[in-house]
Design a protein around this motif. Sequence first.
Motif, PDB file in Angstrom:
ATOM      1  N   MET A 162      63.884  74.433  69.311  1.00 30.93           N
ATOM      2  CA  MET A 162      64.637  74.274  70.515  1.00 30.93           C
ATOM      3  C   MET A 162      63.933  73.232  71.370  1.00 30.93           C
ATOM      4  O   MET A 162      62.779  73.409  71.733  1.00 30.93           O
ATOM      5  N   GLN A 163      64.601  72.140  71.626  1.00 31.37           N
ATOM      6  CA  GLN A 163      64.029  71.088  72.461  1.00 31.37           C
ATOM      7  C   GLN A 163      64.552  71.239  73.879  1.00 31.37           C
ATOM      8  O   GLN A 163      65.739  71.412  74.101  1.00 31.37           O
ATOM      9  N   THR A 164      63.646  71.191  74.822  1.00 31.60           N
ATOM     10  CA  THR A 164      64.020  71.286  76.224  1.00 31.60           C
ATOM     11  C   THR A 164      62.952  70.621  77.068  1.00 31.60           C
ATOM     12  O   THR A 164      61.866  70.298  76.576  1.00 31.60           O
ATOM     13  N   ASP A 165      63.247  70.394  78.320  1.00 31.00           N
ATOM     14  CA  ASP A 165      62.263  69.867  79.262  1.00 31.00           C
ATOM     15  C   ASP A 165      61.846  70.989  80.191  1.00 31.00           C
ATOM     16  O   ASP A 165      62.693  71.752  80.675  1.00 31.00           O
ATOM     17  N   PHE A 166      60.547  71.108  80.420  1.00 30.71           N
ATOM     18  CA  PHE A 166      60.025  72.103  81.344  1.00 30.71           C
ATOM     19  C   PHE A 166      59.283  71.404  82.466  1.00 30.71           C
ATOM     20  O   PHE A 166      58.684  70.341  82.260  1.00 30.71           O
ATOM     21  N   ALA A 181      55.899  80.626  63.072  1.00 27.66           N
ATOM     22  CA  ALA A 181      56.937  80.073  63.941  1.00 27.66           C
ATOM     23  C   ALA A 181      57.711  79.059  63.109  1.00 27.66           C
ATOM     24  O   ALA A 181      57.118  78.207  62.456  1.00 27.66           O
ATOM     25  N   LEU A 182      59.029  79.167  63.114  1.00 29.76           N
ATOM     26  CA  LEU A 182      59.860  78.268  62.320  1.00 29.76           C
ATOM     27  C   LEU A 182      60.643  77.314  63.218  1.00 29.76           C
ATOM     28  O   LEU A 182      61.177  77.723  64.249  1.00 29.76           O
ATOM     29  N   ILE A 183      60.685  76.062  62.823  1.00 26.23           N
ATOM     30  CA  ILE A 183      61.452  75.036  63.525  1.00 26.23           C
ATOM     31  C   ILE A 183      62.267  74.295  62.475  1.00 26.23           C
ATOM     32  O   ILE A 183      61.729  73.880  61.446  1.00 26.23           O
ATOM     33  N   LYS A 184      63.556  74.153  62.740  1.00 27.12           N
ATOM     34  CA  LYS A 184      64.427  73.439  61.795  1.00 27.12           C
ATOM     35  C   LYS A 184      64.006  71.971  61.715  1.00 27.12           C
ATOM     36  O   LYS A 184      63.655  71.356  62.725  1.00 27.12           O
ATOM     37  N   LEU A 185      64.060  71.413  60.519  1.00 26.60           N
ATOM     38  CA  LEU A 185      63.707  70.019  60.315  1.00 26.60           C
ATOM     39  C   LEU A 185      64.566  69.115  61.195  1.00 26.60           C
ATOM     40  O   LEU A 185      64.078  68.150  61.781  1.00 26.60           O
ATOM     41  N   GLU A 186      65.844  69.427  61.313  1.00 24.97           N
ATOM     42  CA  GLU A 186      66.748  68.636  62.159  1.00 24.97           C
ATOM     43  C   GLU A 186      66.257  68.606  63.610  1.00 24.97           C
ATOM     44  O   GLU A 186      66.258  67.558  64.254  1.00 24.97           O
ATOM     45  N   LEU A 224      63.135  69.064  64.596  1.00 24.26           N
ATOM     46  CA  LEU A 224      61.896  68.296  64.605  1.00 24.26           C
ATOM     47  C   LEU A 224      62.186  66.801  64.590  1.00 24.26           C
ATOM     48  O   LEU A 224      61.564  66.025  65.331  1.00 24.26           O
ATOM     49  N   GLU A 225      63.146  66.382  63.770  1.00 23.46           N
ATOM     50  CA  GLU A 225      63.508  64.960  63.700  1.00 23.46           C
ATOM     51  C   GLU A 225      64.059  64.463  65.033  1.00 23.46           C
ATOM     52  O   GLU A 225      63.719  63.362  65.481  1.00 23.46           O
ATOM     53  N   LYS A 226      64.891  65.262  65.697  1.00 23.65           N
ATOM     54  CA  LYS A 226      65.427  64.883  67.015  1.00 23.65           C
ATOM     55  C   LYS A 226      64.305  64.776  68.037  1.00 23.65           C
ATOM     56  O   LYS A 226      64.300  63.871  68.878  1.00 23.65           O
ATOM     57  N   PHE A 227      63.353  65.705  67.985  1.00 21.96           N
ATOM     58  CA  PHE A 227      62.219  65.692  68.894  1.00 21.96           C
ATOM     59  C   PHE A 227      61.393  64.423  68.695  1.00 21.96           C
ATOM     60  O   PHE A 227      61.047  63.738  69.656  1.00 21.96           O
ATOM     61  N   VAL A 228      61.093  64.093  67.456  1.00 20.14           N
ATOM     62  CA  VAL A 228      60.309  62.883  67.164  1.00 20.14           C
ATOM     63  C   VAL A 228      61.048  61.643  67.658  1.00 20.14           C
ATOM     64  O   VAL A 228      60.447  60.749  68.271  1.00 20.14           O
ATOM     65  N   ALA A 229      62.355  61.571  67.436  1.00 18.07           N
ATOM     66  CA  ALA A 229      63.130  60.423  67.918  1.00 18.07           C
ATOM     67  C   ALA A 229      63.059  60.318  69.442  1.00 18.07           C
ATOM     68  O   ALA A 229      62.896  59.219  69.986  1.00 18.07           O
ATOM     69  N   GLU A 230      63.155  61.451  70.124  1.00 15.65           N
ATOM     70  CA  GLU A 230      63.118  61.457  71.597  1.00 15.65           C
ATOM     71  C   GLU A 230      61.745  61.031  72.113  1.00 15.65           C
ATOM     72  O   GLU A 230      61.638  60.236  73.039  1.00 15.65           O
ATOM     73  N   ILE A 231      60.679  61.547  71.523  1.00 16.92           N
ATOM     74  CA  ILE A 231      59.354  61.221  72.060  1.00 16.92           C
ATOM     75  C   ILE A 231      58.907  59.807  71.680  1.00 16.92           C
ATOM     76  O   ILE A 231      58.070  59.230  72.362  1.00 16.92           O
ATOM     77  N   THR A 269      59.604  69.287  75.420  1.00 20.77           N
ATOM     78  CA  THR A 269      58.933  70.325  74.651  1.00 20.77           C
ATOM     79  C   THR A 269      59.796  70.774  73.480  1.00 20.77           C
ATOM     80  O   THR A 269      61.001  70.912  73.619  1.00 20.77           O
ATOM     81  N   LEU A 270      59.174  70.980  72.342  1.00 15.37           N
ATOM     82  CA  LEU A 270      59.846  71.571  71.188  1.00 15.37           C
ATOM     83  C   LEU A 270      59.178  72.904  70.912  1.00 15.37           C
ATOM     84  O   LEU A 270      57.956  72.980  70.755  1.00 15.37           O
ATOM     85  N   MET A 271      59.992  73.960  70.908  1.00 19.37           N
ATOM     86  CA  MET A 271      59.499  75.314  70.664  1.00 19.37           C
ATOM     87  C   MET A 271      60.348  75.961  69.579  1.00 19.37           C
ATOM     88  O   MET A 271      61.494  75.562  69.375  1.00 19.37           O
ATOM     89  N   PRO A 272      59.814  76.978  68.909  1.00 19.54           N
ATOM     90  CA  PRO A 272      60.612  77.702  67.931  1.00 19.54           C
ATOM     91  C   PRO A 272      61.768  78.421  68.621  1.00 19.54           C
ATOM     92  O   PRO A 272      61.570  79.094  69.617  1.00 19.54           O
ATOM     93  N   GLY A 273      62.966  78.251  68.120  1.00 16.84           N
ATOM     94  CA  GLY A 273      64.096  78.971  68.680  1.00 16.84           C
ATOM     95  C   GLY A 273      65.374  78.162  68.634  1.00 16.84           C
ATOM     96  O   GLY A 273      65.344  76.943  68.486  1.00 16.84           O
TER      97      GLY A 273
END
Length: 153
Positions: free
Chosen positions: A1-5, A30-35, A37-44, A126-130
């Motif tokens: 789950m990607q979000t801003d805190f 803790a599990l994070i979907k590859l999709e 993670l890829e979106k998070f990497v693109a954003e950062i 932030t990327l967190m499991p969920g």
Amino acid sequence: MQTDFITGELSRWISNFNDNKALPFVTTSALIKLEDLEKFVAEIKKQQADSVRIYFLRLQTGETLPALALPLALPAGDIPKGCKWHEASSAFTQATIAMVPAKNFTIESDLTFAADDIVLNNMITTLMPGIPEKGTGLNPPSPTKAVTMVGTK
């Protein structure tokens, strides 16, 4: 789950973990979907990140993540198992992780790593499991599905 805190909120959760090291570490994974993670990497990458820092954190008992609004209760009124946070104490939940973008990655002479977290307008990506409105992505202390290693005998 990607979000801003807000940085203060994330800092409080990090302190909840760091200031309570005697609490049990009951999270088994803790599990994070590859999709995600890829979106998070693109954003950062847009933020010029050259590294990712992983923080350990704990919420206060009864606190929920704003981005992880609990779904409707099950017919019996129970909260789905994947949305429950195990209580490590009367005040704090099980531990979780949060990945945040960082820049200026260096390796110090004593072989410790260093970097600066990227904060934009007092917010941190932030990327967190969920999965929002579905569950935490944290396995409870006794997962019902055994962990299997693909390709092992």
